[in-house]
Motif scaffolding. Structure first.
Motif, PDB file in Angstrom:
ATOM      1  N   SER A 156       0.850  -1.193   0.000  1.00 53.18           N
ATOM      2  CA  SER A 156       0.000   0.000   0.000  1.00 53.18           C
ATOM      3  C   SER A 156       0.885   1.243   0.000  1.00 53.18           C
ATOM      4  CB  SER A 156      -0.898  -0.003   1.236  1.00 53.18           C
ATOM      5  OG  SER A 156      -0.102   0.101   2.417  1.00 53.18           O
ATOM      6  N   LEU A 157       0.280   2.368  -0.316  1.00 56.18           N
ATOM      7  CA  LEU A 157       1.041   3.617  -0.363  1.00 56.18           C
ATOM      8  C   LEU A 157       1.634   3.950   1.000  1.00 56.18           C
ATOM      9  CD1 LEU A 157       1.982   6.149  -1.808  1.00 56.18           C
ATOM     10  CD2 LEU A 157      -0.241   7.190  -1.320  1.00 56.18           C
ATOM     11  N   ALA A 158       0.872   3.717   2.076  1.00 54.75           N
ATOM     12  CA  ALA A 158       1.367   4.046   3.418  1.00 54.75           C
ATOM     13  C   ALA A 158       2.610   3.228   3.759  1.00 54.75           C
ATOM     14  CB  ALA A 158       0.267   3.803   4.452  1.00 54.75           C
ATOM     15  N   TRP A 159       2.575   1.927   3.454  1.00 57.44           N
ATOM     16  CA  TRP A 159       3.732   1.084   3.743  1.00 57.44           C
ATOM     17  C   TRP A 159       4.929   1.473   2.870  1.00 57.44           C
ATOM     18  CZ3 TRP A 159       4.736  -1.483   7.862  1.00 57.44           C
ATOM     19  CH2 TRP A 159       3.707  -2.036   8.630  1.00 57.44           C
ATOM     20  N   LEU A 162       6.507   4.557   4.346  1.00 60.52           N
ATOM     21  CA  LEU A 162       7.240   4.219   5.571  1.00 60.52           C
ATOM     22  C   LEU A 162       8.541   3.498   5.252  1.00 60.52           C
ATOM     23  CD1 LEU A 162       7.226   4.229   8.654  1.00 60.52           C
ATOM     24  CD2 LEU A 162       5.999   2.045   8.594  1.00 60.52           C
ATOM     25  N   ALA A 163       8.481   2.561   4.280  1.00 57.14           N
ATOM     26  CA  ALA A 163       9.682   1.799   3.929  1.00 57.14           C
ATOM     27  C   ALA A 163      10.756   2.716   3.335  1.00 57.14           C
ATOM     28  CB  ALA A 163       9.322   0.696   2.938  1.00 57.14           C
ATOM     29  N   PHE A 164      10.371   3.619   2.463  1.00 55.97           N
ATOM     30  CA  PHE A 164      11.368   4.496   1.851  1.00 55.97           C
ATOM     31  C   PHE A 164      11.857   5.554   2.829  1.00 55.97           C
ATOM     32  CE2 PHE A 164      10.494   2.397  -2.006  1.00 55.97           C
ATOM     33  CZ  PHE A 164      11.506   2.730  -2.883  1.00 55.97           C
ATOM     34  N   PHE A 165      11.038   5.923   3.790  1.00 59.51           N
ATOM     35  CA  PHE A 165      11.531   6.810   4.840  1.00 59.51           C
ATOM     36  C   PHE A 165      12.629   6.108   5.639  1.00 59.51           C
ATOM     37  CE2 PHE A 165      11.414   8.602   9.127  1.00 59.51           C
ATOM     38  CZ  PHE A 165      11.512   9.961   8.849  1.00 59.51           C
ATOM     39  N   LEU A 319       5.967  10.619  -4.391  1.00 60.46           N
ATOM     40  CA  LEU A 319       5.740  10.582  -2.943  1.00 60.46           C
ATOM     41  C   LEU A 319       6.794   9.737  -2.232  1.00 60.46           C
ATOM     42  CD1 LEU A 319       1.850  10.286  -2.806  1.00 60.46           C
ATOM     43  CD2 LEU A 319       3.254  12.273  -2.240  1.00 60.46           C
ATOM     44  N   VAL A 320       7.144   8.574  -2.816  1.00 63.71           N
ATOM     45  CA  VAL A 320       8.135   7.735  -2.135  1.00 63.71           C
ATOM     46  C   VAL A 320       9.524   8.378  -2.190  1.00 63.71           C
ATOM     47  CG1 VAL A 320       6.829   5.621  -2.532  1.00 63.71           C
ATOM     48  CG2 VAL A 320       8.556   6.321  -4.185  1.00 63.71           C
ATOM     49  N   LEU A 321       9.834   9.078  -3.278  1.00 65.88           N
ATOM     50  CA  LEU A 321      11.117   9.778  -3.338  1.00 65.88           C
ATOM     51  C   LEU A 321      11.147  10.943  -2.357  1.00 65.88           C
ATOM     52  CD1 LEU A 321      11.750   9.748  -7.181  1.00 65.88           C
ATOM     53  CD2 LEU A 321      13.108   8.599  -5.450  1.00 65.88           C
TER      54      LEU A 321
END
Length: 570
Positions: A156-159, A162-165, A319-321
């Protein structure tokens, strides 16, 4: 008379066109005109990719996919209308063609295809047999960038955020992102900001850096490696270095860096009641840090770019970047702002701190243009910087003679750097290498001779075909003159005797993608590489060991471990 000339022209037209001495075009061999590669995507699909040379085309209706079920046939993209003497009006593909075979397809795929040249040659029909395996390989081992791209597709987008953070937290202390620390420290500590003001300045800095980092990553994914090369243009690096010098000089009291009066008054009114630095300056420095980090290729960045390129989901990629950038900035933000709490109250010591960060900004200017300077000149400038820093520290420590031994050692090392630079040296840690004899030069020459440098897809295919005919492993090294990490690995990995011994018998290819040119883009597209440095292993049968791909800078031990695992798995 006019009628006579017309008749004469018509009579001669046939013999002239049939002139046996007329220059005939040179046609590429079929395997060079249409370069076919295939690899597995993170979701298990088989990707077929044709790299079609300029002036050649593939027929849509001649593509055949025997050996798989009709439901597993790939969806053909829209073709270009074309008329020729061989097949009349047809749909054709030019430049490149990508086809996807479902992960559920098993057995042997017999791929049929046929192409022609605009200059008048039509090649015979071709057939390529591809082993799809007995079961879907979706759970096969994946390289780090593949695993991250696959995770983005499934999570999911939330995970994903969090993973890329979390990945950003880990990347914060790598050589790629450490240059952020002195910039951020100079912004907060150099201005004597209060704790609250320091948090605000650092937060704006990290936020703007993350925004730029996300934007650059998305544009790079959409445009290929051209953005990475553009960020290494000499004029841009020179401008950034000049800006760092301009930021350093006020730290030494050379002048007071001010905006035009009208703009300064407006900003002063907007920021009335604040002290210890300007938020606009923090945002500017954050954006500059993003530009410095943009060309730095790492596995998390490559995974995000691979996901964007495959899915087309630019929003999630951005967003993940952005989350990755925030993760990279958070530890440095805490280090600077919490460290500021334990400093003594503002006083005369702040002038010394400003001087230190003046030298830090000068070092950042040198770091920015390091890829543009000849190695001896870089060594000389580093020596001059170290001597100047040692002299300033000597004067500052006049009340503590015992501590003066540190600047003395610094000045000594700076002098050795200058001597080494005058002799043509290039190593900051071994400045006197030129005086050690010819062993280093011989090692360097052997290192360069071991690699065959190619810069076109046709040359790459010739080398791969020759290695396949010999049953030889191939190491493909994506390289660019502006890629600092590439040069670091060239000197610290491939120059080592143990690495050269381990690679004995391996065909070493260096793909030069320095220029932002069609050939460079085609070479990067060949294996879907976002940019250098990237290392690819090709087995003796000609297939890439995708799970063993190396993205980004690694040390010699990690490289040797990758090679040992790749070779053991066959």
């Amino acid at each position: 008379m006019r009628v006579f000339l017309i008749l004469l022209t018509l009579l001669l037209a046939g013999p002239l066109q049939a002139n046996p001495f007329a220059v005939k075009p040179d046609f590429l061999p079929v395997e060079q005109a249409f370069v076919l590669t295939h690899d597995r995507l993170p979701d298990g699909q088989l990707r077929l990719f044709f790299q079609i040379q300029q002036g050649y085309y593939l027929y849509q209706k001649r593509l055949k996919f025997d050996g798989i079920e009709p439901s597993q046939q790939p969806q053909l993209p829209a073709a270009e209308n074309h008329h020729d003497e061989f097949f009349g009006d047809s749909g054709v593909y030019r430049q490149q063609l990508e086809l996807l075979i479902p992960a559920s397809a098993t057995g042997e795929l017999r791929l049929g295809w046929q192409g022609c040249a605009d200059a008048g040659l039509c090649y015979p029909p071709q057939t390529t047999v591809i082993d799809l395996g007995g079961k879907p390989p979706a759970t096969a081992e994946q390289a780090s960038d593949q695993a991250l791209a696959s995770g983005l597709q499934q999570a999911s987008l939330a995970w994903s955020l969090l993973a890329f953070f979390g990945l950003g937290l880990l990347l914060a202390f790598t050589p790629c992102s450490l240059p952020m620390l002195p910039i951020l420290a100079g912004l907060v500590l150099g201005n004597g900001a209060s704790a609250r003001r320091g948090w605000l300045l650092a937060g704006v800095y990290v936020l703007s850096m993350a925004l730029v980092y996300a934007a650059l990553g998305v544009v790079a994914a959409l445009l290929g490696a051209s953005l990475q090369a553009w960020l290494q243009q000499p004029w841009l690096l020179g401008s950034l270095a000049a800006l760092f010098v301009a930021l350093a000089l006020p730290m030494f009291g050379a002048f007071e860096l001010q905006l035009p009066a009208a703009l300064r008054d407006r900003l002063d009114r907007a920021g009335q009641g604040t002290r210890g630095g300007n938020l606009y300056g923090a945002a500017l420095l954050g954006a500059l840090s993003g530009l410095l980090l943009g060309p730095c290729m790492t596995a998390p960045l490559a995974g995000a770019l691979l996901y964007i390129a495959q899915s087309g989901d630019v929003l999630q990629g951005a967003l993940v970047l952005f989350s990755l950038g925030l993760g990279m900035g958070l530890p440095l933000l805490l280090l600077v702002t919490l460290g500021n709490r334990y400093l003594p109250r503002p006083g005369a010591w702040m002038n010394a701190v400003k001087g230190v960060f003046g030298f830090v900004f000068l070092a950042m200017a040198l770091y920015t243009v390091r890829s543009l300077l000849p190695a001896p000149l870089l060594l000389a400038l580093a020596g001059a910087w170290l001597i100047a820093l040692a002299w300033a520290a000597w004067l500052t420590l006049h009340t503590r003679p015992v501590l003066r031994v540190v600047p003395m050692l610094g000045a000594l090392w700076g002098g050795l750097l200058l001597i080494g630079a005058a002799a043509g040296g290039n190593d900051l840690w071994q400045p006197l290498q030129p005086f050690a004899g010819n062993s280093t030069a011989a090692t360097s020459a052997a290192k360069h001779d071991a690699f065959t440098t190619v810069s076109t897809p046709a040359a790459l295919q010739r080398e791969l075909d020759a290695a396949k005919a010999r049953g030889q492993w191939v190491l493909v090294d994506y390289y660019a003159d502006w890629c600092v990490a590439c040069k670091v690995m060239e000197n610290e990995v491939f120059a080592r005797a143990d690495v050269q011994t381990a690679l004995d018998g391996v065909h070493l290819l260096r793909l030069d993608v320095t220029l932002d040119a069609p050939d460079s883009k085609a070479l990067l597209q060949r294996y879907q590489v976002p940019g250098p440095p990237s290392l690819i292993w090709i087995g003796p049968e000609g297939d890439e060991r995708r799970a063993r791909r190396i993205t980004g800078e690694v040390d010699a031990a990690t490289f040797l471990q990758h090679w040992a695992q790749t070779r053991s798995q066959g």
